[in-house]
Design an enzyme around this catalytic site. Structure first.
Site, PDB file in Angstrom:
ATOM      1  N   CYS A 384      13.532 -27.412  14.374  1.00  0.00           N
ATOM      2  CA  CYS A 384      14.518 -28.155  13.589  1.00  0.00           C
ATOM      3  C   CYS A 384      15.933 -27.673  13.925  1.00  0.00           C
ATOM      4  O   CYS A 384      16.406 -27.953  15.020  1.00  0.00           O
ATOM      5  CB  CYS A 384      14.185 -28.073  12.105  1.00  0.00           C
ATOM      6  SG  CYS A 384      14.761 -29.524  11.222  1.00  0.00           S
ATOM      7  N   HIS A 510       8.697 -29.830  11.861  1.00  0.00           N
ATOM      8  CA  HIS A 510       8.237 -28.491  11.463  1.00  0.00           C
ATOM      9  C   HIS A 510       6.738 -28.344  11.719  1.00  0.00           C
ATOM     10  O   HIS A 510       5.934 -28.632  10.824  1.00  0.00           O
ATOM     11  CB  HIS A 510       8.496 -28.272   9.968  1.00  0.00           C
ATOM     12  CG  HIS A 510       9.936 -28.170   9.613  1.00  0.00           C
ATOM     13  ND1 HIS A 510      10.565 -26.963   9.425  1.00  0.00           N
ATOM     14  CD2 HIS A 510      10.876 -29.120   9.417  1.00  0.00           C
ATOM     15  CE1 HIS A 510      11.840 -27.169   9.117  1.00  0.00           C
ATOM     16  NE2 HIS A 510      12.049 -28.466   9.112  1.00  0.00           N
ATOM     17  N   GLU A 512       5.044 -25.734  11.784  1.00  0.00           N
ATOM     18  CA  GLU A 512       4.473 -24.642  10.986  1.00  0.00           C
ATOM     19  C   GLU A 512       3.774 -25.128   9.716  1.00  0.00           C
ATOM     20  O   GLU A 512       2.818 -24.501   9.254  1.00  0.00           O
ATOM     21  CB  GLU A 512       5.555 -23.603  10.636  1.00  0.00           C
ATOM     22  CG  GLU A 512       6.632 -24.018   9.634  1.00  0.00           C
ATOM     23  CD  GLU A 512       7.809 -24.766  10.252  1.00  0.00           C
ATOM     24  OE1 GLU A 512       7.652 -25.346  11.346  1.00  0.00           O
ATOM     25  OE2 GLU A 512       8.892 -24.805   9.633  1.00  0.00           O
TER      26      GLU A 512
HETATM   27  N1  GLN Z   1      20.482 -28.557   9.143  1.00  0.00           N
HETATM   28  C1  GLN Z   1      19.770 -29.366  10.064  1.00  0.00           C
HETATM   29  C2  GLN Z   1      19.709 -30.826   9.616  1.00  0.00           C
HETATM   30  O1  GLN Z   1      19.903 -31.113   8.474  1.00  0.00           O
HETATM   31  C3  GLN Z   1      18.389 -28.817  10.323  1.00  0.00           C
HETATM   32  C4  GLN Z   1      17.506 -28.741   9.108  1.00  0.00           C
HETATM   33  C5  GLN Z   1      16.305 -27.858   9.282  1.00  0.00           C
HETATM   34  O2  GLN Z   1      16.295 -26.973  10.123  1.00  0.00           O
HETATM   35  N2  GLN Z   1      15.302 -28.022   8.449  1.00  0.00           N
HETATM   36  O3  GLN Z   1      19.461 -31.702  10.400  1.00  0.00           O
END
Ligand code: GLN
Length: 534
Positions: A384, A510, A512
């Site tokens: 992410c 994600h 995970e």
């Molecule tokens: N801050 C980034 C976004 O909003 C990544 C978010 C995250 O890593 N969950 O796109």
């Protein structure tokens, strides 16, 4: 077994952090291993509608389900233990309960009645508890009541349990998790806190059927008898929950204590056979006796609070076991990394994972780390925000776009390689713009990720606002970045990778969240393998 769904309530006494989530998940695992269908639900007494807006310092990781619910991290444990997806219905907060009662009141659904905690709030709680049973998918619903008995805010939940005990009669049972502390001055285990906690529960009208006692030392027969006598439970229903070296050991400890047998008996179910835990034991055996070890750096900004990255560290454990290796995580604070010290800090690591996150803090440290691992062939997995940082690093150092950034961090950047989608820009409501839950992703043939997943289409969970900016697609691919996973509906870049590097993969989702004991996530498994090969 009768066709009625059985409800098991788990309350907590004496102190918080006794591990209700793990005990609930362990009981669920034992029931599942006997062939029953089980789900677990967490009721959280705080007033936030969901934990999505909570700072990780407050409540650890925010766990996201397939249907896009932002939930308590205990749901992660439920999924990791049971290998069955959870949903919004598995996590309810007081905020959500009140929100729906107030919405009904505004619509006039209470026909002019005074709306009160009893019955309106407790009815809403009871409905939410019974909702999972009504799906017909589960023979057992385990409901974990967050907080500690005696907290003002958990009173309506305990009251709902009291009412349900009457309504459901033999189809429900109550487990109370409590602490039996060891006093080093006298060298004794003390039962008084548990007696008081049960007394408090009795004041609220709830008699627990089973006591699960957290303890540092074994609880002998005399203590069990004493607890049984003072708390009106059968001596066999006093269960020892001794500190374990890993959470994955707890189902076996609970099996030894016969927690599942006692619960089944209380629910009037004849117990035949033993739970089948062969796969679980194989996993534990490999976990305890690894032949190799591998050091992985986890770079994030909440590293002092390890619960913030719970699903990632658990995914490492699952992936380590598959690779017959112990994954040693080196926690690295992104704010402490600079271009100058990055080589010293990372040179002995066999792999680096750059974690998800929000906001500007520590960003430059993450970017410096990614430059180093890209140039030094150290396996890298960016999740992410970690993926977004890798895009920024590549733009700055390979494409020469010196000012490249995400618009989240620098709204004025001349090269917004990570940006909001046009249709999100007008939405200001927090949470309104998040891409949440499972989305499809097509994997390009001939790429590393296609080989890893061995599937043309995957579904992974998201939680972010910003995206790879497709205006830069050509520049990136011409410079050698492979955009290997694309959302088929919106054309969004979900995965990129760098060929000619042993393992350099960034994912916008994600992975995970979907790693379980039974189904370790393929990306983590391959990442650890690449680190071991280094
Ligand atoms: N801050 C980034 C976004 O909003 C990544 C978010 C995250 O890593 N969950 O796109």
């Amino acid at each position: 077994m009768s066709t009625n769904t059985k409800y098991i309530f788990v309350t907590g006494g004496v102190t918080s952090s006794l591990g209700k989530g793990i005990v609930s998940a362990s009981l669920a695992k034992l029931l599942q291993s006997r062939g029953y269908t089980v789900t677990i639900q967490k009721l959280d007494p705080y007033i936030n509608v969901d934990p999505g807006t909570l700072n990780p310092y407050e409540h650890g990781e925010c766990y996201v389900t397939d249907d896009g619910a932002e939930t308590d991290l205990d749901l992660g444990h439920y999924e990791r233990f049971l290998n069955v997806p959870t949903s919004q219905a598995n996590n309810i907060t007081t905020g959500r309960i009140y929100q729906s009662v107030i919405e009904k009141e505004r619509k006039g659904e209470f026909l002019g009645k005074t709306v009160q905690v009893i019955p309106h709030i407790t009815d809403e709680i009871k409905n939410r508890i019974k909702l999972l049973g009504k799906t017909g998918q589960f023979q057992f619903v385990i409901t974990e009541i967050g907080g500690t008995v005696g907290d003002i805010e958990s009173l309506p939940y305990i009251e709902a349990v009291r009412q349900l005990k009457w309504e459901l009669e033999h189809d429900c049972t109550v487990i109370h998790l409590t602490l039996v502390p060891f006093l080093s001055t006298t060298g004794e285990l003390k039962t008084k806190p548990t007696q008081h906690s049960v007394k408090l529960l009795l004041e609220y009208g709830v008699q627990p059927d089973v006591l699960v006692c957290r303890t540092e030392y074994p609880i002998n027969k005399d203590i069990r008898k004493k607890l049984a006598l003072f708390c009106n439970v059968a001596a066999e229903a006093v269960i020892e929950a001794i500190d374990a070296s890993t959470i994955y050991e707890v189902p076996l400890l609970m099996e030894k204590e016969k927690l599942d047998v006692i619960v089944l008996k209380k629910l009037g179910i004849t117990v035949t056979d033993e739970p089948k835990l062969d796969n679980w034991k194989t996993f534990l055996n490999r976990f305890h006796n690894p032949h190799k070890e591998v050091r992985i750096g986890l770079i994030g900004k909440y590293v002092e609070l390890k619960d913030s990255y719970k699903s990632i560290t658990e995914a490492f454990i699952h992936a380590g076991s598959v690779n017959d290796a112990k994954v040693v995580v080196e926690w690295i604070h992104s704010e402490s990394l600079t271009e100058e010290n990055v080589s010293e800090r990372l040179k002995d690591l066999k792999g680096v994972l750059v974690a998800p996150g929000f906001g500007n803090r520590g960003i430059e440290g993450k970017i410096a780390a990614i430059k180093f691992v890209r140039e030094h062939n150290i396996p890298f997995l960016g999740i992410c925000l970690g993926m977004q940082c890798a895009v920024i690093e590549f733009a700055r150092n390979v494409l020469g776009l010196k000012d490249a950034h995400s618009r989240e961090m620098n709204p004025a950047t001349s090269s917004p390689v990570i940006d909001l989608l046009e249709n999100q820009k007008s939405i200001s409501h927090m949470g309104g713009t998040m891409r949440l839950g499972a989305y499809g992703c097509e994997l390009e043939e001939g790429t590393l990720v296609r080989e890893i997943y061995n599937l043309p289409l995957i579904f992974e969970r998201h939680r972010h606002r910003y995206e790879f900016n497709n205006d830069y697609k050509r520049q990136f691919t011409e410079a050698g970045m492979v955009l290997s996973g694309i959302n088929p509906d919106a054309g969004l870049v979900e995965i990129f990778e760098l060929p000619h590097h042993p393992f350099f993969v960034g994912v916008q989702f994600h992975p995970e969240y979907k790693s379980t004991v039974e189904n370790p996530h393929p990306l983590f498994v391959s990442f650890i393998k690449a680190a071991l090969d280094k």
